[in-house]
Design a protein around this motif. Structure first.
Motif, short mmCIF file in Angstrom:
data_model
loop_
_atom_site.label_atom_id
_atom_site.label_comp_id
_atom_site.label_asym_id
_atom_site.label_seq_id
_atom_site.Cartn_x
_atom_site.Cartn_y
_atom_site.Cartn_z
N ALA A 24 2.90 -64.73 53.57
CA ALA A 24 1.90 -65.75 53.91
C ALA A 24 2.47 -66.77 54.90
O ALA A 24 1.76 -67.28 55.77
CB ALA A 24 1.42 -66.46 52.65
N TYR A 25 3.75 -67.07 54.77
CA TYR A 25 4.39 -68.05 55.67
C TYR A 25 4.78 -67.42 57.00
O TYR A 25 4.61 -68.03 58.06
CB TYR A 25 5.64 -68.63 55.01
N ALA A 148 -0.27 -67.50 46.38
CA ALA A 148 0.11 -66.77 47.59
C ALA A 148 -1.02 -65.86 48.05
O ALA A 148 -1.24 -65.69 49.25
CB ALA A 148 1.37 -65.95 47.33
N LYS A 151 -3.58 -68.11 49.50
CA LYS A 151 -2.94 -68.98 50.50
C LYS A 151 -3.31 -70.45 50.29
O LYS A 151 -3.62 -71.19 51.23
CB LYS A 151 -3.32 -68.53 51.91
N LEU A 154 0.25 -73.88 50.16
CA LEU A 154 1.40 -73.47 50.97
C LEU A 154 1.98 -74.64 51.77
O LEU A 154 3.20 -74.78 51.88
CB LEU A 154 1.01 -72.33 51.92
#
Length: 684
Positions: A24-25, A148, A151, A154
């Motif tokens: 996700a990052y 996650a 999302k 985050l």
């Protein structure tokens, strides 16, 4: 603008969503699955946040900082190094009690730790509540709720990491119990500084070991963590930092330390988690069937049969459109090349070599897509971990634990990651056994062979013939492991300890990443390995002692194939074209199909007309259904592709062992095909 790069290590239990968070990052397309043991080596990515550069490292899942498996060793060594600035401990918030043991060990390292409470969406769905004020007070580190998959949270998490990079502990630790009840001289100070405070006896020993380490090894930064691990009889640290402790280590304290940690975890859970008694009843009900000691295995086989039913029915329907496109492309290419005056040699190379070889493989893309789509759904739903549990009884009888079945399951997709996944096993002997038998699992590269030859010779029974390859590969692997067990004089106890994740609706992004990655690999092979192999095969079949020849019987390929025909004749494959196709399959198993197209001089061999021509040609040579089945069995069991061989060499560290494994698999393939062909010939 700052140029400083902060390194963040993502750590967590297997199946906590760590890799999903990392993806996700970073946007990385790492494999994510709802079963333990997917990440077997550290992966790195990069991102920017508020003009700061961040280097993110996804580490293999681990339950503790005590190294048992290769993946746990990788994680521990990296965490102990100076490379990581901040540790992000990713925990499954819906199963917090199980995840906090690793958290306490990470906190004791004395490095900055941020707890990412992942899967908060599941927590909410179950009606659970987590006290996000009390939890940081008891642990002394920031605790950030995230999801996650969805999302969410985050940005808050990475913001917290940025502000916590220089803090090994939170501002204040507030325990619920009174330090005055302890007689330890530093009890009050300990309760202010440490989240996990042990009994007075243990704390005294930790202090004494720490003091002796400080005098001998002043370079050690975190004396408390090292003292605790030595008290737990950690062999690696005891060898690295030898010190006389016979007066302190009067017994094994590891179990006592573990018990006290879990005692503290129970206190944390009791204070910070509400409504945790609600269970995932749907999961329990489903598991009564899917993990049943009797029904579990038949259900698994039925599910896999359904997968291959879809692979053939839906895949073949879509495959028809690809075949039409390939016919059109070939015809247009012939017209275009003829219009510019291309010679017969160039025309043959492009149409009979490249288009016939690469194009033929591309027509199987729908079958490959359906297969991986189905496997992705099974993995992400949480079912695959259950298969390992169901197979534990069978695997135990052949000298392995059910955990060894996880790499074998991966082998249905590709042998390369399957061999790498053997790192989840604790000892080298089990890993070597698993690496030896994993290539017997029928990888997706073999599917085009099954589709073509079963379609040619088995009609309505084509799907059953192809599915039997997967069952036979599994059976041969189990038999091989059993023989190894009989030859092994050392009898090991293989007990399966595996986390069974909750069932969940497969995530669309995860499915997309998994399937697209596999399709890209398949297309990459078509554009590289198979492209080159098709050209090489065309050259071998069209060049002889007197240069270019239109008579393949006079080619170099015919000479090579005919020399080996006596070896393959007893297994029903005594045709030099088939022999040469099998040799080419060592580069990549799909090449067997493309080679047949070139070797038999049939363009677009996978189309209806092409398959009919090939079938007539093979039957005129005396090659029938029994020969086809023997060919499929041989392709199932013989030497894996070169990429898999290279991976096996890397994992075992021995060319001698790798070559012996290849010879064993080749002998097994020949023996199995021999039995099938000879017995079949006698019966028929």
């Amino acid at each position: 603008m700052s140029t400083r790069e902060l390194t963040i290590g993502f750590v967590g239990n297997p199946n906590c969503g760590k890799t999903t968070l990392f993806n996700a990052y970073t946007g990385a397309n790492l494999k994510v699955a709802n079963w333990p043991g997917v990440t077997v080596e550290k992966k790195e990515g990069a991102m920017r946040f508020h003009d700061e550069a961040y280097r993110l490292v996804d580490l293999p899942g681990t339950y503790s900082l005590t190294s048992y498996t290769m993946e746990e060793t990788v994680t521990r060594q990296y965490i102990l190094s100076d490379d990581v600035d901040v540790i992000v401990d990713v925990a499954d918030a819906s199963a917090l009690e199980r995840n906090l043991y690793l958290t306490l060990q990470l906190i004791e390292l004395g490095k900055p730790v941020v707890l990412a409470l992942n899967m908060m969406d599941i927590v909410q769905e179950r009606g659970m509540e987590i006290d996000l004020h009390r939890l940081p007070e008891m642990l002394g580190i920031p605790c950030v709720p995230v999801s996650a998959r969805r999302k969410t949270g985050l940005e808050i998490l990475i913001h917290t990491v940025a502000h916590h990079q220089d803090k090994a502990q939170g501002e204040k630790i507030i325990h619920h119990h009174d330090p005055e009840t302890s007689n330890h001289k530093d009890a009050e100070e300990h309760h202010k500084r440490y989240a996990m405070v042990y009994t007075d006896e243990i704390e005294d020993k930790i202090d004494e070991i720490g003091e002796r380490l400080r005098k001998l090894y002043p370079e050690i930064e975190n004396l408390r963590w090292h003292a605790i691990k030595i008290l737990e009889n950690d062999q690696e640290l005891k060898e690295r930092y030898p010190v006389e402790l016979s007066d302190i280590l009067d017994q094994d304290y590891e179990k006592e330390i573990i018990n006290q940690k879990f005692g503290f975890i129970e206190e944390v859970i009791a204070e910070c988690v509400a409504n945790r008694a609600r269970k995932a009843e749907a999961t329990d009900r489903t598991d009564r069937i899917l993990t049943h000691p009797v029904l579990g295995l038949p259900v698994f086989l039925l599910i896999m049969a359904l997968v291959f039913f879809l692979t053939f029915t839906v895949g073949d329907w879509l495959k028809g459109y690809f075949e039409v496109a390939l016919d059109w492309l070939t015809e247009e290419s012939v017209v275009a090349l003829s219009s510019v005056g291309a010679g017969d040699m160039l025309l043959s190379l492009i149409t009979d070599g490249i288009l016939a070889g690469v194009g033929g493989i591309l027509t199987f893309l729908p079958n490959i897509f359906i297969l991986f789509l189905a496997l992705a759904f099974l993995e992400d739903s949480g079912y695959m971990a259950r298969v390992a549990y169901v197979m534990d009884g069978v695997m135990g009888r052949i000298g392995l634990s059910g955990r060894a079945f996880l790499p074998m399951l991966l082998g249905f997709g590709c042998t390369v990651p399957a061999v790498m996944a053997s790192r989840v096993l604790e000892n080298r002997k089990d890993r070597m056994k698993t690496i030896l038998i994993t290539p017997f699992m029928s990888c997706s590269a073999r599917l085009p062979i099954y589709v073509m030859f079963s379609g040619l010779f088995f009609g309505d029974w084509a799907m059953a013939a192809a599915f039997s390859m997967y069952a036979l590969g599994l059976l041969i692997a189990i038999l091989a492991a059993y023989v190894l067990k009989l030859l092994d004089k050392e009898k090991d106890s293989n007990m399966l300890l595996i986390e069974l994740p909750e069932y969940k609706t497969p995530n669309a992004h995860t499915i997309y990443v998994y399937v697209s990655e596999k399709v890209k690999d398949y297309l990459s092979k078509a554009g590289t390995t198979i492209f080159v192999a098709s050209i090489v095969m065309w050259l071998v079949m069209n060049l002889g002692l007197h240069g270019f020849t239109s008579d393949m019987d006079q080619s170099f390929g015919a000479v090579i194939g005919k020399v080996l025909v006596p070896v393959f004749a007893p297994i029903g494959l005594g045709y030099w074209q088939i022999v040469l196709a099998l040799i080419s399959g060592v580069a990549a198993k799909e090449v067997v199909v493309s080679s047949c197209s070139v070797l038999f001089g049939i363009g677009n061999v996978t189309t209806g007309a092409g398959m009919e021509n090939l079938s007539s040609l093979l039957e005129s040579m005396g090659f029938g259904a029994l020969n086809a089945y023997a060919l499929m069995v041989f392709c199932l069991l013989y030497v894996p592709c070169m990429a898999a061989v290279a991976t096996i060499k890397r994992e075992t560290g021995s060319w001698k062992w790798t070559c012996a494994m290849a010879a064993f698999q080749l002998a097994t393939a020949w023996a199995a095909a021999f039995l099938i062909f000879q017995i079949g010939s006698w019966v028929m």
